[in-house]
Write a protein that holds these residues in place. Structure first.
Motif, PDB file in Angstrom:
ATOM      1  N   ASN A  65       1.380  17.527   0.245  1.00 18.12           N
ATOM      2  CA  ASN A  65       1.519  16.364  -0.637  1.00 18.12           C
ATOM      3  C   ASN A  65       1.982  15.137   0.134  1.00 18.12           C
ATOM      4  OD1 ASN A  65       0.767  17.856  -2.892  1.00 18.12           O
ATOM      5  ND2 ASN A  65       2.870  18.400  -3.423  1.00 18.12           N
ATOM      6  N   ALA A  66       2.898  15.357   1.074  1.00 18.72           N
ATOM      7  CA  ALA A  66       3.443  14.238   1.843  1.00 18.72           C
ATOM      8  C   ALA A  66       2.387  13.635   2.762  1.00 18.72           C
ATOM      9  CB  ALA A  66       4.651  14.699   2.653  1.00 18.72           C
ATOM     10  N   MET A  67       1.568  14.484   3.374  1.00 22.96           N
ATOM     11  CA  MET A  67       0.503  13.968   4.232  1.00 22.96           C
ATOM     12  C   MET A  67      -0.516  13.182   3.411  1.00 22.96           C
ATOM     13  SD  MET A  67      -0.162  17.122   6.908  1.00 22.96           S
ATOM     14  CE  MET A  67      -1.494  16.257   7.760  1.00 22.96           C
ATOM     15  N   GLU A  68      -0.885  13.727   2.265  1.00 21.86           N
ATOM     16  CA  GLU A  68      -1.858  13.038   1.416  1.00 21.86           C
ATOM     17  C   GLU A  68      -1.301  11.713   0.907  1.00 21.86           C
ATOM     18  OE1 GLU A  68      -4.923  14.077  -2.252  1.00 21.86           O
ATOM     19  OE2 GLU A  68      -3.118  15.288  -1.991  1.00 21.86           O
ATOM     20  N   HIS A  69      -0.012  11.701   0.600  1.00 21.84           N
ATOM     21  CA  HIS A  69       0.617  10.479   0.087  1.00 21.84           C
ATOM     22  C   HIS A  69       0.507   9.325   1.076  1.00 21.84           C
ATOM     23  CE1 HIS A  69       3.510   7.798  -1.799  1.00 21.84           C
ATOM     24  NE2 HIS A  69       4.206   7.767  -0.679  1.00 21.84           N
ATOM     25  N   MET A  70       0.531   9.616   2.371  1.00 21.26           N
ATOM     26  CA  MET A  70       0.522   8.551   3.374  1.00 21.26           C
ATOM     27  C   MET A  70      -0.808   7.809   3.442  1.00 21.26           C
ATOM     28  SD  MET A  70       3.571   8.463   4.331  1.00 21.26           S
ATOM     29  CE  MET A  70       3.633   7.412   5.787  1.00 21.26           C
ATOM     30  N   TYR A  71      -1.823   8.345   2.777  1.00 22.40           N
ATOM     31  CA  TYR A  71      -3.092   7.621   2.720  1.00 22.40           C
ATOM     32  C   TYR A  71      -3.011   6.446   1.746  1.00 22.40           C
ATOM     33  CZ  TYR A  71      -5.275  11.057   5.710  1.00 22.40           C
ATOM     34  OH  TYR A  71      -5.597  11.837   6.800  1.00 22.40           O
ATOM     35  N   ASN A  72      -1.984   6.412   0.897  1.00 25.26           N
ATOM     36  CA  ASN A  72      -1.781   5.260   0.021  1.00 25.26           C
ATOM     37  C   ASN A  72      -1.298   4.035   0.799  1.00 25.26           C
ATOM     38  OD1 ASN A  72      -2.583   6.565  -2.379  1.00 25.26           O
ATOM     39  ND2 ASN A  72      -0.568   7.491  -2.604  1.00 25.26           N
ATOM     40  N   PRO A  73      -0.247   4.153   1.640  1.00 21.98           N
ATOM     41  CA  PRO A  73       0.139   2.971   2.415  1.00 21.98           C
ATOM     42  C   PRO A  73      -0.932   2.509   3.396  1.00 21.98           C
ATOM     43  CG  PRO A  73       1.458   4.888   3.060  1.00 21.98           C
ATOM     44  CD  PRO A  73       0.737   5.245   1.802  1.00 21.98           C
ATOM     45  N   SER A  74      -1.708   3.441   3.954  1.00 28.16           N
ATOM     46  CA  SER A  74      -2.768   2.998   4.867  1.00 28.16           C
ATOM     47  C   SER A  74      -3.835   2.221   4.103  1.00 28.16           C
ATOM     48  CB  SER A  74      -3.385   4.193   5.602  1.00 28.16           C
ATOM     49  OG  SER A  74      -4.039   5.074   4.720  1.00 28.16           O
ATOM     50  N   LYS A  75      -4.119   2.651   2.886  1.00 30.60           N
ATOM     51  CA  LYS A  75      -5.074   1.927   2.041  1.00 30.60           C
ATOM     52  C   LYS A  75      -4.537   0.543   1.686  1.00 30.60           C
ATOM     53  CE  LYS A  75      -6.944   2.064  -2.669  1.00 30.60           C
ATOM     54  NZ  LYS A  75      -6.952   2.819  -3.941  1.00 30.60           N
ATOM     55  N   GLY A  76      -3.288   0.485   1.233  1.00 28.88           N
ATOM     56  CA  GLY A  76      -2.717  -0.790   0.814  1.00 28.88           C
ATOM     57  C   GLY A  76      -2.540  -1.764   1.959  1.00 28.88           C
ATOM     58  N   LEU A  77      -2.003  -1.269   3.090  1.00 31.49           N
ATOM     59  CA  LEU A  77      -1.743  -2.158   4.217  1.00 31.49           C
ATOM     60  C   LEU A  77      -3.043  -2.650   4.843  1.00 31.49           C
ATOM     61  CD1 LEU A  77       0.239  -3.544   6.080  1.00 31.49           C
ATOM     62  CD2 LEU A  77       0.377  -1.436   7.438  1.00 31.49           C
ATOM     63  N   SER A  78      -4.026  -1.767   4.982  1.00 32.83           N
ATOM     64  CA  SER A  78      -5.301  -2.202   5.563  1.00 32.83           C
ATOM     65  C   SER A  78      -5.959  -3.257   4.689  1.00 32.83           C
ATOM     66  CB  SER A  78      -6.242  -1.008   5.755  1.00 32.83           C
ATOM     67  OG  SER A  78      -6.541  -0.378   4.519  1.00 32.83           O
ATOM     68  N   SER A  79      -5.891  -3.079   3.380  1.00 27.44           N
ATOM     69  CA  SER A  79      -6.481  -4.065   2.478  1.00 27.44           C
ATOM     70  C   SER A  79      -5.760  -5.401   2.575  1.00 27.44           C
ATOM     71  CB  SER A  79      -6.433  -3.539   1.040  1.00 27.44           C
ATOM     72  OG  SER A  79      -7.088  -4.426   0.161  1.00 27.44           O
ATOM     73  N   ALA A  80      -4.428  -5.348   2.668  1.00 25.52           N
ATOM     74  CA  ALA A  80      -3.654  -6.586   2.786  1.00 25.52           C
ATOM     75  C   ALA A  80      -3.985  -7.319   4.081  1.00 25.52           C
ATOM     76  CB  ALA A  80      -2.159  -6.269   2.719  1.00 25.52           C
ATOM     77  N   ILE A  81      -4.091  -6.576   5.177  1.00 21.45           N
ATOM     78  CA  ILE A  81      -4.401  -7.193   6.469  1.00 21.45           C
ATOM     79  C   ILE A  81      -5.781  -7.841   6.440  1.00 21.45           C
ATOM     80  CG2 ILE A  81      -4.890  -6.695   8.898  1.00 21.45           C
ATOM     81  CD1 ILE A  81      -2.700  -4.530   8.744  1.00 21.45           C
ATOM     82  N   VAL A  82      -6.743  -7.127   5.873  1.00 16.82           N
ATOM     83  CA  VAL A  82      -8.108  -7.660   5.794  1.00 16.82           C
ATOM     84  C   VAL A  82      -8.140  -8.932   4.947  1.00 16.82           C
ATOM     85  CG1 VAL A  82     -10.390  -7.200   4.821  1.00 16.82           C
ATOM     86  CG2 VAL A  82      -9.278  -5.482   6.244  1.00 16.82           C
ATOM     87  N   ASN A  83      -7.372  -8.947   3.866  1.00 14.22           N
ATOM     88  CA  ASN A  83      -7.322 -10.147   3.022  1.00 14.22           C
ATOM     89  C   ASN A  83      -6.646 -11.311   3.736  1.00 14.22           C
ATOM     90  OD1 ASN A  83      -8.593  -8.841   0.908  1.00 14.22           O
ATOM     91  ND2 ASN A  83      -6.691  -8.265  -0.113  1.00 14.22           N
ATOM     92  N   GLN A  84      -5.677 -11.004   4.598  1.00 14.86           N
ATOM     93  CA  GLN A  84      -4.995 -12.060   5.342  1.00 14.86           C
ATOM     94  C   GLN A  84      -5.859 -12.629   6.462  1.00 14.86           C
ATOM     95  OE1 GLN A  84      -1.257  -9.595   5.926  1.00 14.86           O
ATOM     96  NE2 GLN A  84      -0.359 -11.637   5.969  1.00 14.86           N
TER      97      GLN A  84
END
Length: 587
Positions: free
Chosen positions: A192-211
């Protein structure tokens, strides 16, 4: 063949987040609406998928090794520090050296606090354990503010804090379970913990791309094709992590061996189901048979090593060679040649060499080399994820078309980079939630008791013929409220009043979730840990256990700052998240 001498470890390379011009897709490609899994933005997300999930794999492994006083503890910690350095370099490549230094300090400190918790556990020092948890709570707030500021508030501090609290809970839950010899729970928490970390990678990558859209050729990190690749990133990389752990556990005769193998088998089930969802039941059956056989050959290799039977080791390697050929042909046929058999067989040779290589070095006591190879092996698994997701998206472009997503599937106010988008669209795909007028979802709007009850009952598939005792429930929610009442999920506000139009608070939501969990076959636990929220005295006594149990099941955590906010109204996004997590828990 001497496997150890024949194997050449591939050195880790830091994949910086800002792509070079060689990785930029052309304007013609961008105009082509065919789904792609290799755009600069998706590559960014995949890099973060790897580094964030590897952090959990290494952190939980190191914590267990510290508790068990295993001889390669220091080398596992060194691998974790190397992962921190890679993450730091990635952040620095986007936000500069100063931000990189800040990130490194935050990230290293939080690892140190987990180490403090491990040491305090070994010394039975409850005060020191609480101090470590308090330090993690402070880190959560400070790091959330740092990331929110870095992304120009695209990532909200409160949402980040909630996600970080879940990360903390998962690692602590997994470690405590290991110490208490509940190995099934320990490995389930790791997954569960490993799978959960795909949420911050999704959010941060999207934020960086938008910036910095021009640095990523105006491509998107969150698309249907990107989500497919990310899903396969998780499943393939988790396979390597679990296989490596199970092989070590096997040669040690460790008590957690069976639990690690069981989790590896669950990973196989999920991978097989994923293949079946694309290519059908027969393909799922063939995939599972082939994939399970290669795991069995690794088990044979471990047993032969323990028995010092070189002939049996050679037989296991020969069987793995044959598996490579059979599996490569199967996947090449399934993808209509889009994944060439020869190239896949070569990649599988690398995979086999890395798993046997890290195992051999571990057995011979060269722990530094063992962990260097393990990191390379983990990184390598993101290659087949890219290959297979690219092939599938190419074979079935209509299923991964962004144009289709915009026109048919998306709510106007829930972009794919919204923190709750996975949960909302996951429920929408299953017909559990619907939008509001004008194709809106209104994720920040408060959710009522009637709405939440309806969502929960639909997610669990509950039905009843029992008569509804409440007089204030309209036909809109009558069937769902009756089913919830009959199952013991709710008793209403009074014997005859349910108050369906009143907003539901977070503590009420926790109570209904746990009652639903228990009513549908969940294992009731009277001994869950007290979460010790700052505002614990605000939690109504009748809801206190439900709040702790919801945290134990990772359904609900604090809102940030160490608070649970029990009296706060829950909004539609939060409700969607917990309903989705409950649905998944019951699958």
């Amino acid at each position: 063949m001497n496997v150890k001498k024949a194997f050449v470890a591939i050195p880790m390379s830091v994949a910086l987040l800002v792509p070079s011009t060689a990785g930029i897709v052309s304007a013609d490609d961008h105009m082509n609406m065919k789904p792609k899994v290799d755009t600069p933005a998706v590559e960014l997300r995949a890099n973060l998928d790897q580094l964030f999930s590897e952090h959990v794999y290494l952190a939980m492994t190191a914590m267990r090794k510290g508790a068990a006083q295993e001889p390669d503890f220091n080398q596992a910690v060194a691998a974790l520090k190397a992962n921190t350095d890679d993450l730091t370099a990635a952040i620095e490549s986007v936000y500069g050296e100063k931000a990189g230094d800040q990130f490194h300090e935050f990230w290293s400190n939080h690892i140190g606090f987990f180490v403090d918790y491990v040491n305090a556990t070994a010394e039975n020092d409850e005060e020191a354990k609480q101090e470590a948890l308090d330090n993690l709570a402070n880190y959560k707030e400070e790091f959330s503010s740092f990331l929110s500021e870095a992304t120009n508030n695209q990532l909200k501090s409160d949402n980040l804090a909630e996600g970080l609290q879940m990360h903390i809970n998962q690692l602590i839950t997994g470690f405590d379970a290991f110490v208490n010899e509940n190995y099934d729970k320990a490995y389930d928490a790791q997954s569960n913990a490993m799978e959960h970390m795909y949420n911050p990678s999704k959010g941060l990558s999207s934020a960086i791309v938008n910036q910095f859209p021009e640095k990523f050729d105006n491509t998107k990190a969150v698309t249907k094709a990107a989500n497919l690749r990310s899903d396969l990133n998780f499943l393939f990389s988790e396979h390597f992590a679990l296989a490596q752990q199970a092989m070590q556990n096997g040669i040690q005769g460790a008590p957690e061996y069976d639990a690690s193998v069981e989790q590896l088998n669950e990973n196989t089930e999920e991978l097989s189901a994923t293949i079946g969802s694309v290519y059908g039941d027969e393909a799922e059956k063939q995939f599972k048979e082939l994939w399970s056989s290669h795991i069995g050959f690794f088990v044979d290799y471990v047993k032969a090593t323990g028995n010092e039977d070189m002939e049996a080791k050679e037989e296991a390697l020969n069987n793995l060679d044959q598996y490579r050929e059979d599996f490569s042909k199967f996947m090449s046929n399934a993808t209509e040649g889009k994944v060439p058999s020869s190239g896949l067989a070569k990649g599988l040779e690398t995979h086999v060499g890395q798993l046997t290589g890290t195992f051999d070095e571990y057995v011979e006591g060269d722990y530094e080399q063992a962990w260097d190879i393990a990191r390379s092996g983990y990184e390598h698994m993101f290659t087949p994820a890219k290959l297979f997701s690219g092939a599938i998206a190419s074979q079935f472009p209509e299923k991964f078309s962004e144009e289709d997503m915009k026109e048919e599937d998306m709510f106007e106010d829930v972009p794919m980079d919204h923190w709750a988008s996975d949960y909302i669209y996951g429920l929408a795909d299953k017909g559990i939630v619907v939008g509001m007028p004008d194709n809106m979802y209104m994720p920040e709007e408060s959710v009522t008791r009637g709405q939440f009850t309806a969502l929960l009952v639909r997610a669990l598939g509950l039905e009843t013929d029992a008569e509804l005792p409440f007089t204030d429930v309209s036909d809109t929610f009558a069937a769902e409220v009756a089913a919830a009442y009959d199952a013991g999920i709710t008793e209403g506000m009074t014997e005859t009043m349910f108050a369906p139009n009143e907003t539901i608070t977070r503590e009420q939501m926790a109570a209904m979730l746990i009652r639903a969990y228990n009513a549908t076959g969940g294992e009731h636990n009277d001994n869950v840990a007290d979460m010790m929220y700052n505002d614990e005295d605000m939690i109504s006594p009748q809801f206190d256990h439900y709040v702790d149990h919801a945290a134990d099941l990772e359904l609900m955590v604090g809102n940030g700052g160490g608070d649970f906010n029990p009296k706060a109204d829950a909004n539609r996004a939060q409700a969607s998240k917990v309903i989705y997590l409950m649905w998944k828990l019951k699958q």
